[in-house]
Each structure stands twice: as C-alpha cells, then as structure tokens.
Design a protein around this motif. Structure first.
Motif, PDB file in Angstrom:
ATOM      1  N   THR A  25       0.711  -1.266   0.179  1.00  0.00           N
ATOM      2  CA  THR A  25       0.089   0.030   0.114  1.00  0.00           C
ATOM      3  C   THR A  25       0.938   1.313   0.050  1.00  0.00           C
ATOM      4  N   ILE A  26       1.893   1.255   0.903  1.00  0.00           N
ATOM      5  CA  ILE A  26       2.919   2.386   0.981  1.00  0.00           C
ATOM      6  C   ILE A  26       3.403   2.750  -0.326  1.00  0.00           C
ATOM      7  N   GLU A  27       4.188   1.329  -0.721  1.00  0.00           N
ATOM      8  CA  GLU A  27       4.728   1.402  -2.137  1.00  0.00           C
ATOM      9  C   GLU A  27       4.143   2.031  -3.113  1.00  0.00           C
ATOM     10  N   ASP A  28       2.727   1.782  -3.306  1.00  0.00           N
ATOM     11  CA  ASP A  28       1.773   2.124  -4.440  1.00  0.00           C
ATOM     12  C   ASP A  28       1.697   3.877  -4.342  1.00  0.00           C
ATOM     13  N   LYS A  29       1.326   4.096  -3.029  1.00  0.00           N
ATOM     14  CA  LYS A  29       1.297   5.560  -2.679  1.00  0.00           C
ATOM     15  C   LYS A  29       2.366   6.291  -3.013  1.00  0.00           C
ATOM     16  N   LEU A  30       3.619   5.972  -2.769  1.00  0.00           N
ATOM     17  CA  LEU A  30       4.839   6.608  -3.035  1.00  0.00           C
ATOM     18  C   LEU A  30       5.025   6.700  -4.822  1.00  0.00           C
ATOM     19  N   ALA A  31       4.716   5.467  -5.299  1.00  0.00           N
ATOM     20  CA  ALA A  31       5.076   5.634  -6.881  1.00  0.00           C
ATOM     21  C   ALA A  31       3.984   6.265  -7.519  1.00  0.00           C
ATOM     22  N   ASN A  32       3.094   6.493  -6.949  1.00  0.00           N
ATOM     23  CA  ASN A  32       1.827   7.301  -7.634  1.00  0.00           C
ATOM     24  C   ASN A  32       1.990   8.826  -7.282  1.00  0.00           C
ATOM     25  N   VAL A  33       3.016   9.092  -6.798  1.00  0.00           N
ATOM     26  CA  VAL A  33       3.157  10.810  -6.490  1.00  0.00           C
ATOM     27  C   VAL A  33       4.658  10.977  -7.160  1.00  0.00           C
ATOM     28  N   GLN A  34       4.918  12.165  -7.642  1.00  0.00           N
ATOM     29  CA  GLN A  34       6.006  12.594  -8.258  1.00  0.00           C
ATOM     30  C   GLN A  34       6.932  13.416  -7.259  1.00  0.00           C
ATOM     31  N   ASN A  35       6.275  13.818  -6.229  1.00  0.00           N
ATOM     32  CA  ASN A  35       7.104  14.892  -5.497  1.00  0.00           C
ATOM     33  C   ASN A  35       7.506  14.217  -4.270  1.00  0.00           C
ATOM     34  N   ASN A  36       8.967  14.192  -3.836  1.00  0.00           N
ATOM     35  CA  ASN A  36       9.612  13.748  -2.728  1.00  0.00           C
ATOM     36  C   ASN A  36       9.204  14.363  -1.396  1.00  0.00           C
ATOM     37  N   ASN A  37       8.946  15.555  -1.432  1.00  0.00           N
ATOM     38  CA  ASN A  37       8.231  16.001  -0.200  1.00  0.00           C
ATOM     39  C   ASN A  37       6.930  15.168   0.281  1.00  0.00           C
ATOM     40  N   VAL A  38       5.973  15.026  -0.719  1.00  0.00           N
ATOM     41  CA  VAL A  38       4.687  14.196  -0.500  1.00  0.00           C
ATOM     42  C   VAL A  38       5.094  12.911  -0.057  1.00  0.00           C
ATOM     43  N   ARG A  39       6.081  12.408  -0.686  1.00  0.00           N
ATOM     44  CA  ARG A  39       6.450  10.715  -0.217  1.00  0.00           C
ATOM     45  C   ARG A  39       6.820  11.021   0.963  1.00  0.00           C
ATOM     46  N   ALA A  40       7.764  11.950   1.483  1.00  0.00           N
ATOM     47  CA  ALA A  40       8.187  11.774   2.853  1.00  0.00           C
ATOM     48  C   ALA A  40       6.925  11.930   3.823  1.00  0.00           C
ATOM     49  N   ALA A  41       6.014  12.925   3.441  1.00  0.00           N
ATOM     50  CA  ALA A  41       4.875  13.317   4.407  1.00  0.00           C
ATOM     51  C   ALA A  41       4.043  11.981   4.392  1.00  0.00           C
ATOM     52  N   ILE A  42       3.635  11.144   3.262  1.00  0.00           N
ATOM     53  CA  ILE A  42       2.925  10.124   3.436  1.00  0.00           C
ATOM     54  C   ILE A  42       3.374   8.903   4.303  1.00  0.00           C
ATOM     55  N   ALA A  43       4.797   8.826   4.252  1.00  0.00           N
ATOM     56  CA  ALA A  43       5.485   7.572   5.270  1.00  0.00           C
ATOM     57  C   ALA A  43       5.314   8.143   6.351  1.00  0.00           C
ATOM     58  N   GLN A  44       5.395   9.370   6.989  1.00  0.00           N
ATOM     59  CA  GLN A  44       5.360   9.887   8.107  1.00  0.00           C
ATOM     60  C   GLN A  44       3.964   9.766   8.778  1.00  0.00           C
ATOM     61  N   GLN A  45       3.097   9.785   7.801  1.00  0.00           N
ATOM     62  CA  GLN A  45       1.580   9.580   8.387  1.00  0.00           C
ATOM     63  C   GLN A  45       1.409   8.260   8.839  1.00  0.00           C
ATOM     64  N   HIS A  46       1.923   7.069   7.797  1.00  0.00           N
ATOM     65  CA  HIS A  46       1.834   5.989   8.591  1.00  0.00           C
ATOM     66  C   HIS A  46       2.681   5.599   9.710  1.00  0.00           C
ATOM     67  N   LEU A  47       3.718   6.002   9.933  1.00  0.00           N
ATOM     68  CA  LEU A  47       4.453   5.969  11.211  1.00  0.00           C
ATOM     69  C   LEU A  47       3.926   6.276  12.321  1.00  0.00           C
ATOM     70  N   THR A  48       3.405   7.585  12.133  1.00  0.00           N
ATOM     71  CA  THR A  48       2.628   7.798  13.200  1.00  0.00           C
ATOM     72  C   THR A  48       1.299   6.971  13.573  1.00  0.00           C
ATOM     73  N   THR A  49       0.751   6.464  12.648  1.00  0.00           N
ATOM     74  CA  THR A  49      -0.236   5.581  12.963  1.00  0.00           C
ATOM     75  C   THR A  49       0.391   4.411  13.893  1.00  0.00           C
ATOM     76  N   PHE A  50       1.443   3.809  13.333  1.00  0.00           N
ATOM     77  CA  PHE A  50       2.167   2.866  14.187  1.00  0.00           C
ATOM     78  C   PHE A  50       2.438   3.327  15.838  1.00  0.00           C
ATOM     79  N   LEU A  51       2.811   4.333  15.876  1.00  0.00           N
ATOM     80  CA  LEU A  51       3.244   4.929  17.123  1.00  0.00           C
ATOM     81  C   LEU A  51       2.220   4.963  18.022  1.00  0.00           C
TER      82      LEU A  51
END
Length: 263
Positions: A124-150
């Motif tokens: 799911t995370i791979e697909d989300k990161l692959a479907n955006v072209q902006n690395n700032n957005v990629r970093a934000a998406i990953a951190q949203q998921h990490l916060t959920t884990f936390l």
C-alpha cells in the motif's frame, strides 16, 4: 563515493524521539553505484522502493522491492541499482521496535523484505509513493503511516533510560550499573534489551564503543589511532583492532584510508 541524489526531509515532532533521519535516494546515473561497506550502527533502516527498478544488491542478494536493514553488529556491502529510487527511514538505536511486531533479536543483522514485516501495508505504501512525483509528498505520506504505528506501539521506558545513559555518560556504564538503575536483574535486562534493541546489553556496549571510536575518527582526523582508542575507552590496541576486524572487516588504519567504507 556515493553517486546519487540524496535529499533530507524534516521529521514531524511526534516522530523525532524515534526517527533519526528521513531521506530520498535517487540513483539517476547510467551505471550502478560502486559497492560500499556500511558499518554497524545498531540502527534499523527502512528503504521503501517507489520505482520499478530493484533497489539494491546487498551482499550477493538482489533486493527488488522495499527492505528493512537491521545493522546491529555486522558490516554490509551495498550497491544501489541504476534507475532506483527509494525513501529511507532510519530509526535511532532501540527505537524501531515501536514500529515492528517481531522481537528485534529475531531480525538482528538481517536484510528483510518489508512485506514480510508490514505484510499488505508495505505494498500500500509502495503504491502511494509510486503514484506521486514529489518527494516532499512521499516523505509526508510515510510519516503519516509511522505516526499511526506509534499510536498503537509498545514502549519500554527502562531500556530507553539505559540507552540514554550510554549516550550521555562520558564513561560508559557497566551492565551491572545499567541493571541496578532499572531495578531489574542482569538476566531480565538482557531479555528486555534483546527484545527492544536486538542485542544484549553487553553486546550493545561493545558495539557502542566501536561506534564512538568511528565518531572520533570522523571528527578528529588529525588524531593518532592510539589517541582515538584511548578516547573511545579501549583498554589497549589489541581490543581496538579486534573490534574493527569484527565490525568492519578491516583494521582501523584500513578504515581511515578506504573510500568505500561508510560510517
């Protein structure tokens, strides 16, 4: 030495106690990078692949999708593949366990497919990161998921306090001193350390001494190796050299001269 585009991103406040750095790594060259040797730092690092290119060769194994490296006590030889791109998340020592269910000692010194740990969420995370072209957005998406884990993660304050002592004290504590500070027996503390950190307290203290010496090598290049050993609290040159051969596969002098050892 490491021909790729590397960009760091700010870490949200909730994750700062646990996440050491977040960056993107894009290998846009026409050839794979040279092999580099990455030395153990007791950190866990996630590499989320957002391209169709295999992310890296580690050792002799080609890793096509996202991976997690558990760099506890062994060096690893890494070669990034041309055309690869990934988001890397490096956790502070002893802080990754909040984001992974398996005990850390079961994964120590391994490179593991992210899907084997995060199962369907990895794709799911791979697909989300692959479907955006902006690395700032990629970093934000990953951190949203990490916060959920936390929010649902476990916490071991006693081990966290021990890690802080090791980091802050000029003279590293003994295992007994760490155990006494927690009220646990040495055996109990060892079990907790292996679950949370991936190493026993004795092993962690030994690797940490090696890591401290690497910091001195980097920060005081004019110092002699004898001075580095003394500052790092080695009893003698024999122990100093032994640790370098165990953790780097090279002598201290060889590490200093090498252009392909990352620390």
């Amino acid at each position: 030495m490491y021909p790729m585009n590397l960009q760091l991103y700010p870490i949200v406040p909730k994750l700062r106690p646990y996440v050491k750095l977040i960056c993107t790594m894009d290998c846009d060259n026409e050839a794979d990078t040279h092999h580099i040797r990455v030395l153990p730092d007791t950190c866990v690092e996630v590499f989320i692949n957002y391209t169709d290119t295999p992310v890296a060769i580690i050792g002799n194994e080609l890793h096509k999708r996202s991976i997690v490296t558990f760099r506890m006590s062994r060096p690893m030889d890494v070669q990034m593949r041309k055309g690869s791109g990934c988001l890397a998340i490096c956790f502070f020592p002893g802080m990754a366990y909040k984001f992974f269910r398996p005990p850390m000692h079961m994964l120590s010194d391994t490179t593991t497919a992210l899907e084997d740990i995060w199962t369907d969420l990895a794709a799911t995370i791979e697909d989300k990161l692959a479907n955006v072209q902006n690395n700032n957005v990629r970093a934000a998406i990953a951190q949203q998921h990490l916060t959920t884990f936390l929010a649902a993660g476990q916490h071991d304050q006693q081990v966290a306090n021990c890690l802080q002592q090791v980091e802050l004290l000029e003279k590293p504590p003994t295992v007994k001193q760490l155990a006494d500070s927690t009220g646990l027996s040495q055996r109990q503390l060892s079990r907790r350390f292996q679950h949370v950190v991936g190493l026993s307290p004795k092993e962690y203290l030994r690797v940490y001494r090696f890591i401290r010496s690497l910091r001195y090598l980097k920060n005081y290049p004019a110092s002699s190796l004898t001075e580095i050993a003394y500052k790092s609290r080695y009893y003698d040159q024999a122990h100093f050299i032994r640790d370098y051969k165990d953790y780097a596969g090279h002598t201290p002098g060889e590490v200093v001269l090498s252009q392909r050892i990352l620390y």
